[in-house]
Write a protein that holds these residues in place. Structure first.
Motif, PDB file in Angstrom:
ATOM      1  N   THR A   1     -49.917  76.165   3.922  1.00 34.10           N
ATOM      2  CA  THR A   1     -49.072  77.350   3.881  1.00 34.10           C
ATOM      3  C   THR A   1     -47.704  76.988   4.445  1.00 34.10           C
ATOM      4  OG1 THR A   1     -49.586  78.173   6.101  1.00 34.10           O
ATOM      5  CG2 THR A   1     -51.145  78.730   4.346  1.00 34.10           C
ATOM      6  N   SER A   2     -46.843  77.980   4.559  1.00 34.42           N
ATOM      7  CA  SER A   2     -45.497  77.720   5.073  1.00 34.42           C
ATOM      8  C   SER A   2     -45.505  77.319   6.542  1.00 34.42           C
ATOM      9  CB  SER A   2     -44.621  78.952   4.886  1.00 34.42           C
ATOM     10  OG  SER A   2     -45.167  80.041   5.613  1.00 34.42           O
ATOM     11  N   HIS A   3     -46.604  77.597   7.263  1.00 34.94           N
ATOM     12  CA  HIS A   3     -46.644  77.278   8.693  1.00 34.94           C
ATOM     13  C   HIS A   3     -47.954  76.649   9.170  1.00 34.94           C
ATOM     14  CE1 HIS A   3     -48.713  81.151   8.610  1.00 34.94           C
ATOM     15  NE2 HIS A   3     -49.272  80.796   9.745  1.00 34.94           N
ATOM     16  N   SER A   4     -48.904  76.408   8.228  1.00 29.81           N
ATOM     17  CA  SER A   4     -50.201  75.899   8.706  1.00 29.81           C
ATOM     18  C   SER A   4     -50.932  75.090   7.639  1.00 29.81           C
ATOM     19  CB  SER A   4     -51.090  77.074   9.125  1.00 29.81           C
ATOM     20  OG  SER A   4     -51.470  77.821   7.989  1.00 29.81           O
TER      21      SER A   4
ATOM     22  N   GLN B   1     -48.422  85.773  14.469  1.00 27.13           N
ATOM     23  CA  GLN B   1     -47.042  85.397  14.791  1.00 27.13           C
ATOM     24  C   GLN B   1     -46.686  85.630  16.261  1.00 27.13           C
ATOM     25  OE1 GLN B   1     -45.156  83.422  13.110  1.00 27.13           O
ATOM     26  NE2 GLN B   1     -46.634  83.429  11.427  1.00 27.13           N
TER      27      GLN B   1
ATOM     28  N   ARG C   1     -40.791  72.511  18.161  1.00 30.35           N
ATOM     29  CA  ARG C   1     -40.605  73.399  17.013  1.00 30.35           C
ATOM     30  C   ARG C   1     -41.903  73.443  16.218  1.00 30.35           C
ATOM     31  NH1 ARG C   1     -39.723  71.000  12.060  1.00 30.35           N
ATOM     32  NH2 ARG C   1     -39.312  68.778  12.103  1.00 30.35           N
ATOM     33  N   LYS C   2     -42.103  74.579  15.563  1.00 26.52           N
ATOM     34  CA  LYS C   2     -43.307  74.745  14.748  1.00 26.52           C
ATOM     35  C   LYS C   2     -43.118  73.976  13.440  1.00 26.52           C
ATOM     36  CE  LYS C   2     -44.107  78.877  13.554  1.00 26.52           C
ATOM     37  NZ  LYS C   2     -44.461  80.251  13.325  1.00 26.52           N
ATOM     38  N   ALA C   3     -44.127  73.215  13.042  1.00 19.87           N
ATOM     39  CA  ALA C   3     -44.050  72.418  11.815  1.00 19.87           C
ATOM     40  C   ALA C   3     -44.090  73.334  10.601  1.00 19.87           C
ATOM     41  CB  ALA C   3     -45.204  71.424  11.759  1.00 19.87           C
ATOM     42  N   GLY C   4     -43.222  73.054   9.632  1.00 21.90           N
ATOM     43  CA  GLY C   4     -43.222  73.786   8.371  1.00 21.90           C
ATOM     44  C   GLY C   4     -44.041  73.059   7.320  1.00 21.90           C
ATOM     45  N   GLU C   5     -44.011  73.562   6.105  1.00 21.46           N
ATOM     46  CA  GLU C   5     -44.826  72.997   5.021  1.00 21.46           C
ATOM     47  C   GLU C   5     -44.483  71.527   4.759  1.00 21.46           C
ATOM     48  OE1 GLU C   5     -45.907  73.947   0.321  1.00 21.46           O
ATOM     49  OE2 GLU C   5     -44.605  75.300   1.437  1.00 21.46           O
ATOM     50  N   SER C   6     -43.192  71.184   4.689  1.00 18.32           N
ATOM     51  CA  SER C   6     -42.810  69.798   4.414  1.00 18.32           C
ATOM     52  C   SER C   6     -43.206  68.881   5.574  1.00 18.32           C
ATOM     53  CB  SER C   6     -41.313  69.688   4.122  1.00 18.32           C
ATOM     54  OG  SER C   6     -40.564  70.141   5.227  1.00 18.32           O
ATOM     55  N   ASP C   7     -43.111  69.391   6.818  1.00 17.15           N
ATOM     56  CA  ASP C   7     -43.549  68.608   7.980  1.00 17.15           C
ATOM     57  C   ASP C   7     -45.040  68.303   7.898  1.00 17.15           C
ATOM     58  OD1 ASP C   7     -41.046  68.611   9.422  1.00 17.15           O
ATOM     59  OD2 ASP C   7     -41.440  70.691   9.967  1.00 17.15           O
TER      60      ASP C   7
END
Length: 200
Positions: free
Chosen positions: A30-33, A145, A163-169
């Protein structure tokens, strides 16, 4: 006995048809997980500190700060990745070639290649990634959230750059974790996706 063989054969066929994500135990990104059958994984990326230049008191303070974070979060996992290329196989190959090579000019070129690999490895020696992982299980979407924001604030309050990892991370982390791929800049959802031209 025949039933056991049939069952084993069915399992083998299912394994052969499984996608890469299924084999890795991933349901989706997902965008954050990272969604898995064992919960949704949220990654917090912590910028590493070079402790070799810190005093003993400063190192003790960093350990104490991490201890405070760990005390405040009940379900926490940690991961450290070597986010650099590993040249050991290449260096071993070059050494074996140098030992076997009779031509001094070729041997000198091989030694220069090995020196270049040594330099690259030294330059990338500090490329580590430290991650705090939060495993979400059956939490309400409205609670997620604020919970993640509280964790991020706790890490920052203790002096960590995070920082919270995003989808690309997350895609890059999987690339490093599973195949030590640190050179790809953009990870595709599907092989060959960049070559698909739509509306033509």
């Amino acid at each position: 006995m025949e039933g056991v063989n049939m069952n084993r054969k069915k399992k083998q066929e299912a394994r052969e048809k499984a996608s890469t994500r299924q084999l890795m135990g991933i349901e989706g990104i997902t965008s954050h997980s990272l969604a898995t059958p064992h919960g949704e994984l949220v990654f917090f990326m912590i910028k590493p500190t070079n402790i070799s230049v810190l005093s003993d008191a400063s190192i003790g303070a960093r350990i104490y700060a991490l201890m405070n974070v760990l005390k405040g979060i009940s379900d926490i996992e940690m991961l450290c990745l070597n986010s650099r290329e590993n040249f050991e196989d290449n260096k071993s190959y070059l050494k074996a070639r140098m030992d076997a090579e009779q031509n001094p000019v070729i041997r000198k070129l091989l030694a220069q290649d090995q020196t270049a690999l040594d330099r690259m490895q030294v330059q990338m020696a500090t490329a580590r990634e430290f991650l705090i992982i939060i495993r979400l299980k059956n939490e309400k979407e409205s609670d997620v959230q604020p919970y993640l924001s509280r964790i991020e604030k706790s890490l920052k309050d203790q002096g960590f750059t995070v920082r919270k990892a995003g989808e690309s991370d997350i895609k890059r982390l999987l690339g490093v974790y599973y195949e030590q791929n640190v050179t790809t800049e953009v990870y595709e959802d599907y092989d060959g996706e960049r070559w698909v031209i739509l509306n033509e």
